[in-house]
Scaffold this motif. Sequence first.
Motif, mmCIF file in Angstrom:
data_model
loop_
_atom_site.group_PDB
_atom_site.id
_atom_site.type_symbol
_atom_site.label_atom_id
_atom_site.label_comp_id
_atom_site.label_asym_id
_atom_site.label_seq_id
_atom_site.Cartn_x
_atom_site.Cartn_y
_atom_site.Cartn_z
ATOM 1 N N THR A 1 12.122 46.433 48.149
ATOM 2 C CA THR A 1 13.336 46.774 47.589
ATOM 3 C C THR A 1 13.506 45.981 46.176
ATOM 4 O OG1 THR A 1 14.733 45.256 48.866
ATOM 5 C CG2 THR A 1 14.449 47.581 49.790
ATOM 6 N N GLY A 2 13.124 44.505 46.340
ATOM 7 C CA GLY A 2 13.453 43.668 45.417
ATOM 8 C C GLY A 2 14.914 43.171 45.332
ATOM 9 N N LEU A 3 15.628 43.511 46.440
ATOM 10 C CA LEU A 3 16.782 42.959 46.311
ATOM 11 C C LEU A 3 17.042 41.427 46.807
ATOM 12 C CD1 LEU A 3 18.549 45.533 48.552
ATOM 13 C CD2 LEU A 3 18.750 45.405 46.134
ATOM 14 N N THR A 4 18.024 40.664 46.248
ATOM 15 C CA THR A 4 17.995 39.257 46.596
ATOM 16 C C THR A 4 19.054 38.846 47.548
ATOM 17 O OG1 THR A 4 19.283 38.937 44.541
ATOM 18 C CG2 THR A 4 17.139 38.804 44.384
ATOM 19 N N ARG B 1 10.355 47.893 42.898
ATOM 20 C CA ARG B 1 9.628 46.909 43.934
ATOM 21 C C ARG B 1 9.116 45.728 43.266
ATOM 22 N NH1 ARG B 1 6.008 51.990 45.578
ATOM 23 N NH2 ARG B 1 5.571 51.677 43.452
ATOM 24 N N PRO B 2 9.163 44.422 44.051
ATOM 25 C CA PRO B 2 8.480 43.302 43.610
ATOM 26 C C PRO B 2 7.273 42.897 43.755
ATOM 27 C CG PRO B 2 9.797 42.853 45.522
ATOM 28 C CD PRO B 2 9.950 44.516 45.321
ATOM 29 N N TYR B 3 6.420 42.320 42.881
ATOM 30 C CA TYR B 3 5.104 42.003 43.040
ATOM 31 C C TYR B 3 4.987 40.561 42.683
ATOM 32 C CZ TYR B 3 4.294 47.206 43.088
ATOM 33 O OH TYR B 3 4.345 48.415 43.543
ATOM 34 N N PHE C 1 8.641 43.397 38.557
ATOM 35 C CA PHE C 1 9.467 44.469 39.049
ATOM 36 C C PHE C 1 8.838 45.841 38.376
ATOM 37 C CE2 PHE C 1 12.281 40.984 39.719
ATOM 38 C CZ PHE C 1 12.616 41.066 40.882
ATOM 39 N N ASP C 2 8.390 46.658 39.216
ATOM 40 C CA ASP C 2 7.907 47.995 38.787
ATOM 41 C C ASP C 2 9.107 48.858 38.464
ATOM 42 O OD1 ASP C 2 8.708 49.107 41.065
ATOM 43 O OD2 ASP C 2 6.397 49.644 41.756
ATOM 44 N N HIS D 1 15.232 42.647 37.733
ATOM 45 C CA HIS D 1 15.094 43.890 38.724
ATOM 46 C C HIS D 1 15.878 45.315 38.272
ATOM 47 C CE1 HIS D 1 16.332 45.936 42.464
ATOM 48 N NE2 HIS D 1 14.967 45.932 42.651
ATOM 49 N N SER D 2 17.026 44.790 37.544
ATOM 50 C CA SER D 2 17.640 46.152 37.205
ATOM 51 C C SER D 2 17.260 46.685 35.800
ATOM 52 C CB SER D 2 19.267 45.900 37.012
ATOM 53 O OG SER D 2 19.301 44.896 35.863
#
Length: 160
Positions: free
Chosen positions: A156-159, A118-120, A113-114, A43-44
């Motif tokens: 957000t893509g946060l976990t 954002r997650p896809y 992750f873009d 993600h980062s």
Amino acid sequence: EITAVLVLMAIISAYVIGRSVNTEQIDLAAQTDRIRNQIRYAHSMAMKRSDRIWGIKCDTNTDQYWLFSVPIPVAANAENQENNQITFPGEINKKISLADLGIDNMTGFTLFFDRIGRPYTGYTDEDTNSPLVDPGQIITINVGGQTRDITVIPETGLTQ
């Protein structure tokens, strides 16, 4: 007398705590945290390197997972191509075997992750993709018959 009582209480507490926590629980917590951190790394990196799409994939057929970075636009199955696979920091191999980590099984998934994180579940370009929807991507990890979940939050893509 007080010292003797305190020593006996310490011995009894150590025994009770030692019997209440087993190694499977510790292994499960450690491996869940490890995979959660690796998802956070993907993600980062996606937000740092906006010229590429970053992600992580777990293949249940091979019981392996890996980090990948692919150019935009994303070609079909680009995440499976060896030249797009990246070694996680601190790892030796590009593909990580679940068995080597002591994980019995894990939910299969592909996360992209873009550039803004954002997650896809599928990604081609900024217009053609499959964003995560509520409740997000839930990844279940099983060690010794016990399970834990990691949730990747949509938008957000946060976990967690």
